[in-house]
Motif scaffolding. Structure first.
Motif, PDB file in Angstrom:
ATOM      1  N   VAL A   5       0.856  -1.174   0.000  1.00 35.48           N
ATOM      2  CA  VAL A   5       0.000   0.000   0.000  1.00 35.48           C
ATOM      3  C   VAL A   5       0.898   1.232   0.000  1.00 35.48           C
ATOM      4  O   VAL A   5       1.749   1.384   0.874  1.00 35.48           O
ATOM      5  CB  VAL A   5      -0.938   0.003   1.230  1.00 35.48           C
ATOM      6  CG1 VAL A   5      -1.812   1.247   1.228  1.00 35.48           C
ATOM      7  CG2 VAL A   5      -1.797  -1.257   1.251  1.00 35.48           C
ATOM      8  N   ASN A   6       0.710   2.093  -0.988  1.00 37.68           N
ATOM      9  CA  ASN A   6       1.566   3.261  -1.181  1.00 37.68           C
ATOM     10  C   ASN A   6       0.961   4.545  -0.641  1.00 37.68           C
ATOM     11  O   ASN A   6      -0.234   4.779  -0.769  1.00 37.68           O
ATOM     12  CB  ASN A   6       1.830   3.478  -2.675  1.00 37.68           C
ATOM     13  CG  ASN A   6       2.776   2.467  -3.220  1.00 37.68           C
ATOM     14  OD1 ASN A   6       3.968   2.630  -3.139  1.00 37.68           O
ATOM     15  ND2 ASN A   6       2.226   1.387  -3.769  1.00 37.68           N
ATOM     16  N   ASP A   7       1.833   5.383  -0.119  1.00 38.17           N
ATOM     17  CA  ASP A   7       1.482   6.717   0.325  1.00 38.17           C
ATOM     18  C   ASP A   7       1.777   7.699  -0.811  1.00 38.17           C
ATOM     19  O   ASP A   7       2.528   7.391  -1.743  1.00 38.17           O
ATOM     20  CB  ASP A   7       2.311   7.061   1.574  1.00 38.17           C
ATOM     21  CG  ASP A   7       1.849   8.330   2.250  1.00 38.17           C
ATOM     22  OD1 ASP A   7       0.724   8.793   1.973  1.00 38.17           O
ATOM     23  OD2 ASP A   7       2.616   8.873   3.057  1.00 38.17           O
ATOM     24  N   THR A   8       1.225   8.883  -0.718  1.00 38.89           N
ATOM     25  CA  THR A   8       1.344   9.900  -1.760  1.00 38.89           C
ATOM     26  C   THR A   8       2.784  10.209  -2.137  1.00 38.89           C
ATOM     27  O   THR A   8       3.124  10.280  -3.317  1.00 38.89           O
ATOM     28  CB  THR A   8       0.675  11.216  -1.283  1.00 38.89           C
ATOM     29  OG1 THR A   8      -0.635  10.931  -0.826  1.00 38.89           O
ATOM     30  CG2 THR A   8       0.620  12.233  -2.404  1.00 38.89           C
ATOM     31  N   ASN A   9       3.648  10.400  -1.146  1.00 40.30           N
ATOM     32  CA  ASN A   9       5.009  10.864  -1.447  1.00 40.30           C
ATOM     33  C   ASN A   9       5.793   9.869  -2.290  1.00 40.30           C
ATOM     34  O   ASN A   9       6.630  10.256  -3.090  1.00 40.30           O
ATOM     35  CB  ASN A   9       5.764  11.231  -0.168  1.00 40.30           C
ATOM     36  CG  ASN A   9       5.782  10.116   0.841  1.00 40.30           C
ATOM     37  OD1 ASN A   9       5.254   9.036   0.615  1.00 40.30           O
ATOM     38  ND2 ASN A   9       6.398  10.364   1.975  1.00 40.30           N
ATOM     39  N   ILE A  10       5.520   8.594  -2.153  1.00 43.84           N
ATOM     40  CA  ILE A  10       6.199   7.591  -2.969  1.00 43.84           C
ATOM     41  C   ILE A  10       5.802   7.775  -4.435  1.00 43.84           C
ATOM     42  O   ILE A  10       6.656   7.782  -5.325  1.00 43.84           O
ATOM     43  CB  ILE A  10       5.868   6.157  -2.489  1.00 43.84           C
ATOM     44  CG1 ILE A  10       6.321   5.935  -1.048  1.00 43.84           C
ATOM     45  CG2 ILE A  10       6.448   5.122  -3.448  1.00 43.84           C
ATOM     46  CD1 ILE A  10       7.825   5.930  -0.827  1.00 43.84           C
ATOM     47  N   THR A  71       2.293  -4.443   3.453  1.00 42.46           N
ATOM     48  CA  THR A  71       3.402  -3.531   3.702  1.00 42.46           C
ATOM     49  C   THR A  71       2.977  -2.130   3.294  1.00 42.46           C
ATOM     50  O   THR A  71       2.372  -1.945   2.240  1.00 42.46           O
ATOM     51  CB  THR A  71       4.632  -3.964   2.883  1.00 42.46           C
ATOM     52  OG1 THR A  71       5.021  -5.263   3.321  1.00 42.46           O
ATOM     53  CG2 THR A  71       5.786  -2.994   3.065  1.00 42.46           C
ATOM     54  N   LEU A  72       3.315  -1.152   4.105  1.00 40.76           N
ATOM     55  CA  LEU A  72       3.035   0.243   3.798  1.00 40.76           C
ATOM     56  C   LEU A  72       4.298   0.882   3.259  1.00 40.76           C
ATOM     57  O   LEU A  72       5.365   0.776   3.863  1.00 40.76           O
ATOM     58  CB  LEU A  72       2.572   0.975   5.065  1.00 40.76           C
ATOM     59  CG  LEU A  72       2.331   2.472   4.926  1.00 40.76           C
ATOM     60  CD1 LEU A  72       1.161   2.744   3.981  1.00 40.76           C
ATOM     61  CD2 LEU A  72       2.075   3.087   6.289  1.00 40.76           C
ATOM     62  N   ARG A  80       5.047   6.686   9.303  1.00 44.91           N
ATOM     63  CA  ARG A  80       5.924   5.535   9.558  1.00 44.91           C
ATOM     64  C   ARG A  80       5.878   5.156  11.039  1.00 44.91           C
ATOM     65  O   ARG A  80       5.691   3.996  11.388  1.00 44.91           O
ATOM     66  CB  ARG A  80       7.354   5.853   9.136  1.00 44.91           C
ATOM     67  CG  ARG A  80       8.351   4.749   9.484  1.00 44.91           C
ATOM     68  CD  ARG A  80       9.760   5.120   9.073  1.00 44.91           C
ATOM     69  NE  ARG A  80       9.948   5.033   7.657  1.00 44.91           N
ATOM     70  CZ  ARG A  80      10.284   3.920   7.003  1.00 44.91           C
ATOM     71  NH1 ARG A  80      10.476   2.807   7.668  1.00 44.91           N
ATOM     72  NH2 ARG A  80      10.423   3.923   5.709  1.00 44.91           N
ATOM     73  N   ARG A  81       6.038   6.135  11.907  1.00 46.86           N
ATOM     74  CA  ARG A  81       6.023   5.859  13.353  1.00 46.86           C
ATOM     75  C   ARG A  81       4.680   5.296  13.801  1.00 46.86           C
ATOM     76  O   ARG A  81       4.616   4.356  14.596  1.00 46.86           O
ATOM     77  CB  ARG A  81       6.358   7.122  14.129  1.00 46.86           C
ATOM     78  CG  ARG A  81       7.813   7.500  14.032  1.00 46.86           C
ATOM     79  CD  ARG A  81       8.117   8.733  14.836  1.00 46.86           C
ATOM     80  NE  ARG A  81       9.508   9.101  14.683  1.00 46.86           N
ATOM     81  CZ  ARG A  81       9.971  10.318  14.863  1.00 46.86           C
ATOM     82  NH1 ARG A  81       9.161  11.296  15.216  1.00 46.86           N
ATOM     83  NH2 ARG A  81      11.242  10.585  14.694  1.00 46.86           N
ATOM     84  N   TYR A  82       3.614   5.881  13.296  1.00 45.22           N
ATOM     85  CA  TYR A  82       2.275   5.418  13.645  1.00 45.22           C
ATOM     86  C   TYR A  82       2.078   3.972  13.195  1.00 45.22           C
ATOM     87  O   TYR A  82       1.592   3.131  13.955  1.00 45.22           O
ATOM     88  CB  TYR A  82       1.224   6.325  13.001  1.00 45.22           C
ATOM     89  CG  TYR A  82      -0.187   5.862  13.230  1.00 45.22           C
ATOM     90  CD1 TYR A  82      -0.821   6.078  14.450  1.00 45.22           C
ATOM     91  CD2 TYR A  82      -0.889   5.198  12.231  1.00 45.22           C
ATOM     92  CE1 TYR A  82      -2.126   5.641  14.667  1.00 45.22           C
ATOM     93  CE2 TYR A  82      -2.178   4.758  12.443  1.00 45.22           C
ATOM     94  CZ  TYR A  82      -2.791   4.981  13.657  1.00 45.22           C
ATOM     95  OH  TYR A  82      -4.072   4.547  13.877  1.00 45.22           O
ATOM     96  N   SER A  89       4.205  -3.505   8.769  1.00 44.06           N
ATOM     97  CA  SER A  89       5.475  -3.498   8.040  1.00 44.06           C
ATOM     98  C   SER A  89       5.552  -2.218   7.213  1.00 44.06           C
ATOM     99  O   SER A  89       4.645  -1.912   6.441  1.00 44.06           O
ATOM    100  CB  SER A  89       5.542  -4.720   7.122  1.00 44.06           C
ATOM    101  OG  SER A  89       6.663  -4.646   6.283  1.00 44.06           O
ATOM    102  N   VAL A  90       6.647  -1.461   7.385  1.00 41.92           N
ATOM    103  CA  VAL A  90       6.800  -0.182   6.701  1.00 41.92           C
ATOM    104  C   VAL A  90       8.123  -0.168   5.952  1.00 41.92           C
ATOM    105  O   VAL A  90       9.163  -0.551   6.495  1.00 41.92           O
ATOM    106  CB  VAL A  90       6.765   0.998   7.693  1.00 41.92           C
ATOM    107  CG1 VAL A  90       6.883   2.321   6.953  1.00 41.92           C
ATOM    108  CG2 VAL A  90       5.507   0.970   8.536  1.00 41.92           C
TER     109      VAL A  90
END
Length: 139
Positions: A5-10, A71-72, A80-82, A89-90
């Motif tokens: 699962v991707n976040d915006t910044n990636i 995996t995030l 990431r911390r959250y 898995s990050v």
């Protein structure tokens, strides 16, 4: 197939250096959450991501990595911390580069060059880890 699962910044970083489509060549089920799509306001980035979603290479989903043991992928320190606190898995953008090289999606020399491009536009990345990879891939 492992779900990532991707976040915006990636997505933004990979699009900025011309590797967004290469991400989809990796052996992962690439997904993102709907609010990530809403965060992308640059028309070129939005269209590139939308095209990959239309082609079925990226699935837009409305649930979180934790619920599905996925995996995030994120470069956001707070997220990431959250996620880590919730035992998710990050991984970050360097994982993508490692995978692009390991899966022969791009040659190591190209990966080194693209990392140089990326560090020029994203100064928050871990410089020492990037330099290690660049030095290793240029050998």
């Amino acid at each position: 197939m492992e779900i990532i699962v991707n976040d915006t910044n990636i997505f933004i970083d990979l699009h900025s250096i011309g590797l967004l489509e290469a991400l989809c060549e990796l052996p992962y089920d690439i997904r993102t959450v709907d609010f990530v799509i809403a965060e992308i306001t640059d028309p070129k980035q939005s269209e590139a991501l939308s095209a990959l979603a239309r082609e079925g290479q990226i699935r837009i989903v409305c649930y979180y990595a934790r619920k599905h043991a996925a995996t995030l992928l994120t470069g956001d320190r707070q997220l990431r911390r959250y996620a880590e606190a919730g035992n998710v898995s990050v991984r970050g953008i360097l994982f993508i580069f490692d995978e692009l090289v390991a899966n022969n999606v791009i040659p190591s020399q190209q990966a080194a060059n693209k990392l140089r491009e990326l560090i020029a536009i994203n100064v928050r990345l871990p410089k020492s880890e990037i330099e290690k990879r660049i030095n290793n891939w240029r050998k």
